[in-house]
Design an enzyme around this catalytic site. Structure first.
Site, PDB file in Angstrom:
ATOM      1  N   GLU A 136       0.855  -1.187   0.000  1.00  0.00           N
ATOM      2  CA  GLU A 136       0.000   0.000   0.000  1.00  0.00           C
ATOM      3  C   GLU A 136       0.892   1.238   0.000  1.00  0.00           C
ATOM      4  O   GLU A 136       1.897   1.283   0.703  1.00  0.00           O
ATOM      5  CB  GLU A 136      -0.897   0.001   1.236  1.00  0.00           C
ATOM      6  CG  GLU A 136      -1.726   1.244   1.429  1.00  0.00           C
ATOM      7  CD  GLU A 136      -2.524   1.228   2.727  1.00  0.00           C
ATOM      8  OE1 GLU A 136      -2.720   2.305   3.308  1.00  0.00           O
ATOM      9  OE2 GLU A 136      -2.940   0.132   3.165  1.00  0.00           O
ATOM     10  N   GLU A 141      -2.671  11.685   3.388  1.00  0.00           N
ATOM     11  CA  GLU A 141      -3.397  11.149   4.531  1.00  0.00           C
ATOM     12  C   GLU A 141      -3.312  12.122   5.704  1.00  0.00           C
ATOM     13  O   GLU A 141      -2.238  12.592   6.072  1.00  0.00           O
ATOM     14  CB  GLU A 141      -2.843   9.786   4.953  1.00  0.00           C
ATOM     15  CG  GLU A 141      -3.655   9.116   6.034  1.00  0.00           C
ATOM     16  CD  GLU A 141      -3.291   7.656   6.238  1.00  0.00           C
ATOM     17  OE1 GLU A 141      -4.152   6.867   6.677  1.00  0.00           O
ATOM     18  OE2 GLU A 141      -2.118   7.302   5.966  1.00  0.00           O
TER      19      GLU A 141
END
Length: 214
Positions: A136, A141
């Site tokens: 990932e 974020e």
């Protein structure tokens, strides 16, 4: 190969040559057709166990949580108009590209605004075909009251981040197999929150290359 990108972006692929001379635009997600090439998750948040339910495409359009505005910006929203009873889940949206992009790709996303503040968790990220074993990459974020964008790489054991001399962010955890992954925190105040909003947004680019991820 990395599977869908999760969440406005253009995707470019490099020529496979001994010397890379540039990129060809292979996919553009923008304007009125933006949402046509994305899958809507349409289920409870079983990934982070958050207090949201991700709507399917009909629910998201019906509740006004996704639309393209008059200037062509794709809007994704969380329901911020209704009170939610204790134990119930707030409506939100999670989307993934229908297409997948392999090594040699350059992903570019141009965002005008990113939600921030208590309890929100905006993210733009990629996964391999089988998550989490195939990895990932967290490109954008921000969790809860974080002040800056945090980038992360999640892998199986054996992958460590070594800080390059030209890295502009601050390295945190270096072991990419830990729950947080190996992380780099941006230091510029316009990478997230009020600074990003005041700047009118910004552009994030990610190069997925055999030589590394940057």
């Amino acid at each position: 190969m990395l599977s869908p990108l999760h969440l406005p972006l253009a995707v470019l692929l490099s020529h496979v040559l001994l010397q890379v001379k540039g990129y060809d635009l292979v996919k553009d997600y923008s304007g009125q057709p933006f949402f046509d090439e994305w899958d809507f998750y349409g289920a409870y948040d079983n990934l982070t166990l958050g207090d949201v339910v991700w709507l399917d495409v009909d629910q998201a359009y019906g509740q006004g949580l996704v639309y393209v505005n008059t200037v062509g910006n794709a809007i994704l929203k969380v329901d911020n108009e209704h009170s939610v009873a204790f134990g119930q889940k707030r409506a939100s949206v999670r989307i993934s590209t229908k297409a997948s992009y392999a090594v040699g790709s350059l992903w570019i996303t141009d965002m005008v605004h990113i939600p921030y503040g208590c309890s929100v968790w905006p993210a733009f990220w990629t996964t391999g075909p089988t998550w989490p074993n195939d990895g990932e990459i967290d490109i954008v974020e921000g969790i809860n009251l974080m002040n800056n964008n945090v980038m992360a790489l999640h892998t199986l054991p054996g992958c460590m981040h070594s800080t390059p001399l030209n890295q502009m962010g601050i390295s945190g955890e270096l072991d990419c197999s830990t729950p947080t992954g190996c992380i780099v925190t941006e230091t510029k105040p316009n990478s997230y929150r009020e600074g990003f909003a005041a700047a009118g947004g910004g552009v994030f680019a990610t190069q997925f290359d055999v030589a590394g991820i940057s």
